[in-house]
Design an enzyme around this catalytic site. Structure first.
Site, PDB file in Angstrom:
ATOM      1  N   HIS A  86      51.247  66.147 -34.602  1.00 13.97           N
ATOM      2  CA  HIS A  86      52.318  66.085 -33.433  1.00 13.97           C
ATOM      3  C   HIS A  86      53.527  66.496 -34.227  1.00 13.97           C
ATOM      4  O   HIS A  86      54.528  65.763 -34.628  1.00 13.97           O
ATOM      5  CB  HIS A  86      52.805  64.803 -33.002  1.00 13.97           C
ATOM      6  CG  HIS A  86      51.537  64.302 -31.933  1.00 13.97           C
ATOM      7  ND1 HIS A  86      51.591  64.567 -30.641  1.00 13.97           N
ATOM      8  CD2 HIS A  86      50.352  63.816 -32.248  1.00 13.97           C
ATOM      9  CE1 HIS A  86      50.605  64.245 -30.147  1.00 13.97           C
ATOM     10  NE2 HIS A  86      49.707  63.593 -31.084  1.00 13.97           N
ATOM     11  N   GLU A  88      56.254  67.876 -33.316  1.00 10.82           N
ATOM     12  CA  GLU A  88      57.429  67.479 -32.469  1.00 10.82           C
ATOM     13  C   GLU A  88      58.255  66.460 -33.120  1.00 10.82           C
ATOM     14  O   GLU A  88      59.392  66.100 -32.895  1.00 10.82           O
ATOM     15  CB  GLU A  88      57.266  67.414 -31.234  1.00 10.82           C
ATOM     16  CG  GLU A  88      56.610  66.287 -30.598  1.00 10.82           C
ATOM     17  CD  GLU A  88      54.965  66.253 -30.835  1.00 10.82           C
ATOM     18  OE1 GLU A  88      54.397  65.519 -29.974  1.00 10.82           O
ATOM     19  OE2 GLU A  88      54.677  67.301 -31.243  1.00 10.82           O
ATOM     20  N   CYS A 135      47.575  68.272 -30.432  1.00 13.96           N
ATOM     21  CA  CYS A 135      46.521  67.361 -30.355  1.00 13.96           C
ATOM     22  C   CYS A 135      45.409  67.731 -29.281  1.00 13.96           C
ATOM     23  O   CYS A 135      44.507  68.597 -29.418  1.00 13.96           O
ATOM     24  CB  CYS A 135      47.260  66.072 -29.777  1.00 13.96           C
ATOM     25  SG  CYS A 135      46.326  64.500 -30.543  1.00 13.96           S
TER      26      CYS A 135
END
Length: 547
Positions: free
Chosen positions: A519, A521, A380
């Protein structure tokens, strides 16, 4: 129709209700049941989206664009069940819904009260999707006795009475403090916590007792007697080296069996724990170690980057390698040379964030990784800083910056390589935003598709050329700089389907340098590591072997 488990907490906060809920969900799955987990938070924010990470940790984003509590990340990581907007609710959202109905006249002129209107709204939320799964696990945020939590406790009391007998079970987490001076575990706080719960009409069926010391059988018997709980439903919960030990530890302690007994499910299906045995094997039998620097702005609180920390652990599992992550405040690099801080790491990760503070330090971290050929993952804002670094130091756009920082300063200082996203395609419609819009829920949120360039590093990593990842941002890299940046060597290898929004960049002549606008993750799990994190750690392992 789903059976309901309501998870509450007492004595102190941060006992691990979210982790216990997630572990219980994983254990019920291991016995062949389908589950869904939910979080009910008593705070008056509509959602955590506008909270500082220092207040509430990271904001976890769902595929359908909800900004939620970080516990939903635990739920997904342990069960693999993708959370939805309907899996997270707050007092703020409940009261907002009630007041919207009152303004529309839905209540036909009645006086609006906590009981029944607020509690009915909570119960309506609990009913959503109850025909889809075998078990619905609902965690109530906060601690019993908190004034703001009372409507939720009253709602679940009513809800359990509305359901057929045996359809709802209450699980309560408490603390058994150890007094070193007397060498005793004290049960009185747990007794008082249960007394408080019973005073509002809730009797726990299962007690989970956090303790730093082994709980003697006589103390468990005492707790059972004074709290009106079966002795085998008093479950010890000890500190663990890794959160991924929780399913096996809770199974050994008898949590899943106690819950099934409370539902009178007998005989209970035998669990298949092979998935968690493999997870523990990969954790316990790592064959090496890599050092990863995380250069961010919220480094004082690890929960601000909870999903990133866990995704790195998952990447280590995929490579049977222990990942030692060190958090470095990006602001340090605005005053000092980053080389002494970063030269001993095998990889560098720059995570997301908001605001200008620390960004020049993140840009220097990206420059160090590019010049020293160290694996770099920018997420990001971390991608945006890598693009700005490339524009300034390689592509000749010396005043490159982000429109975000010019808005903060109130004047134009930068050539906006990164700009405020005003329009994008969201599902079947076009979303539009202005700089002055409300902050909450106005970003580009949730899952979006990206097309990857065939033959690129990311296409090799993913093993496909069409992916879907979760976003949470309101600023984008301006595609009009693409030609100039690609001529300098920074390739745009992932784009939105309409070709307007850059999703992924990578350096052409670098062993592993990737920036992503989304993102990754948020979708990583211990038994299914995200491919970007798995390959990022693999690249770090390669560097460690050369040192």
């Amino acid at each position: 129709m789903a059976r309901y488990v309501f998870i509450t907490g007492g004595v102190v906060s941060s006992l691990g209700k979210g982790l216990a809920s997630a572990a219980l969900g994983a254990l019920l799955q291991a016995r062949g049941y389908s589950v869904r987990l939910r979080k009910l938070d008593p705070y008056l924010n509509v959602d955590p989206g506008t909270m500082s990470p220092f207040e509430h940790g990271e904001v976890f984003v769902t595929d359908d664009g909800a900004e939620t509590d970080l516990d939903l990340g635990h739920y997904e990581r342990f069960t693999g069940v993708h959370a939805r907007a309907t899996d997270s609710i707050s007092s703020g959202r409940i009261y907002s819904n009630v007041l919207e109905k009152e303004r529309r006249g839905d209540y036909l002129g009645k006086t609006i009260q906590v009981i029944p209107h607020v509690t009915n709204e909570i119960k309506d939320f609990l009913h959503i999707g109850d025909d889809e799964v075998d078990f619905m696990l609902c965690e109530i945020g906060g601690t019993v006795g908190d004034i703001e939590g009372l409507p939720f406790f009253e709602a679940i009391r009513q809800f359990s009475q509305d359901k057929p007998r045996g359809q709802c079970v209450f699980m309560h987490l408490t603390l058994l403090p150890y007094l070193a001076a007397s060498g005793e575990l004290k049960t009185k706080p747990t007794q008082h916590s249960v007394k408080e719960l019973r005073s509002i009409g809730l009797q726990p069926d299962v007690l989970v007792c956090r303790s730093e010391q082994p709980i003697p059988e006589k103390e468990r018997a005492k707790i059972a007697l004074f709290c009106n709980v079966r002795p085998d439903a008093v479950i010890p919960a000890y500190d663990l080296k890794s959160i991924y030990e929780a399913p096996m530890a809770y199974h050994k302690a008898g949590l899943d069996q106690a819950v099934l007994d409370a539902f009178a499910i007998s005989p209970a299906p035998k669990p298949n724990l092979a998935r968690w045995e493999d997870v523990m094997d990969r954790l316990d039998n790592a064959e090496g170690e890599v050092r990863v620097a995380i250069v961010g702005k919220y480094t004082q609180l690890e929960d601000a980057y909870k999903s990133i920390a866990e995704a790195l652990t998952h990447g280590g599992m995929a490579n049977r390698t222990r990942v030692k992550a060190q958090w470095i405040d990006a602001e340090i690099f605005e005053r000092e040379d980053p080389a002494p801080y970063l030269e001993n790491f095998h990889a560098i990760l720059v995570p997301g964030g908001f605001g200008e503070r620390g960004t020049e330090g993140k840009i220097k971290a990206a420059q160090f990784a590019r010049e020293k050929k160290i694996p770099y993952l920018g997420i990001c804002l971390g991608m945006q800083m890598a693009v700005i670094e490339a524009a300034r130091n390689v592509a000749g756009v010396q005043t490159a910056g982000s429109e975000e920082f010019d808005h903060e300063a109130g004047k134009k200082r930068f050539e906006p390589v990164v700009y405020h996203l005003k329009e994008w395609v969201q599902g079947n419609h076009v979303a539009r935003r202005k700089v002055g819009d409300d902050k909450g829920g106005t970003m580009r949120l949730g899952a979006y598709t990206a097309n990857l360039k065939p033959g690129s590093k990311v296409a090799q990593v993913y093993g496909e050329t069409v992916i879907e990842e979760r976003h949470r941002h309101r600023y984008e890299v301006d595609v009009k700089y693409r030609d100039k940046l690609e001529a300098a060597g920074l390739c745009f290898t992932g784009m939105s389907p309409d070709g307007r929004l850059p999703e992924i960049v990578e350096w052409k002549d670098h062993p592993w340098f990737i920036g992503v606008q989304f993102h990754p993750e948020l979708k990583s799990k211990p038994f299914a590591p995200h491919p970007l994190f798995a390959d990022f750690v693999r690249a770090a392992v390669e560097v460690s072997r050369l040192v």
